[in-house]
Write a protein that holds these residues in place. Sequence first.
Motif, PDB file in Angstrom:
ATOM      1  N   THR A  22       0.812  -1.209   0.000  1.00  0.00           N
ATOM      2  CA  THR A  22       0.000   0.000   0.000  1.00  0.00           C
ATOM      3  C   THR A  22       0.848   1.262   0.000  1.00  0.00           C
ATOM      4  O   THR A  22       0.384   2.305  -0.453  1.00  0.00           O
ATOM      5  N   PRO A  27      -3.061   4.418  -2.062  1.00  0.00           N
ATOM      6  CA  PRO A  27      -4.154   3.737  -1.356  1.00  0.00           C
ATOM      7  C   PRO A  27      -5.463   3.800  -2.141  1.00  0.00           C
ATOM      8  O   PRO A  27      -5.961   4.871  -2.454  1.00  0.00           O
ATOM      9  N   THR A  31      -5.563  -1.448  -4.832  1.00  0.00           N
ATOM     10  CA  THR A  31      -4.297  -1.710  -4.140  1.00  0.00           C
ATOM     11  C   THR A  31      -4.499  -2.679  -2.987  1.00  0.00           C
ATOM     12  O   THR A  31      -3.726  -3.631  -2.813  1.00  0.00           O
ATOM     13  N   VAL A  32      -5.535  -2.443  -2.195  1.00  0.00           N
ATOM     14  CA  VAL A  32      -5.830  -3.340  -1.068  1.00  0.00           C
ATOM     15  C   VAL A  32      -6.195  -4.725  -1.595  1.00  0.00           C
ATOM     16  O   VAL A  32      -5.765  -5.744  -1.043  1.00  0.00           O
ATOM     17  N   GLY A 111      -4.691   2.164   3.932  1.00  0.00           N
ATOM     18  CA  GLY A 111      -5.556   1.284   3.158  1.00  0.00           C
ATOM     19  C   GLY A 111      -6.504   2.059   2.274  1.00  0.00           C
ATOM     20  O   GLY A 111      -6.098   2.834   1.418  1.00  0.00           O
TER      21      GLY A 111
END
Length: 168
Positions: A22, A27, A31-32, A111
């Motif tokens: 991340t 973010p 990505t998460v 996040g």
Amino acid sequence: IMTEVYNFFTNIPSIILLILMTYLLRPSFSTVYIALSITGWIYMARFMRNQILIIRDREYNLASRCLGTPAYRMIIKNLLPHLVSVIIMRMAVAIPSTISAESVITFLGIGLPNDTPSLGVLLSNARSSMDTRPHLLFIPAVVMTLVTLTFYIAGNAFSDASDPRNHT
């Protein structure tokens, strides 16, 4: 090759790998998603490999192999019926752990962005108002507990229903 990939990823703690991913990428949900996908399959793959090795060496599989049964038939008739219940139970436990991992990295601020609905965003926003409104911290915790219990109970029920040893 897969054992070496497994060894590489298990030597790095998953939370550190999630934080690193991340930080490298901006973010966002994707990505998460990518970071959780990279870390999520590792333990399931190793567990499934061990289960297949255990079931593969049972007497009825050795007898099928000696009688010349094709490999695809042994997989469909002998391995998959025993693995379905294990896969369901592991997935039922993996879903709440993935939600928890997302909540942790979002709570740390790396996040999901604040405009995305998430338990981590709720926890992060509740942290700033902990003195005046402490109930805002307990609501996401209760929701996470209910999600975990629900998936565990449902996974256990589906696992028992699909286990061939329970059927006569």
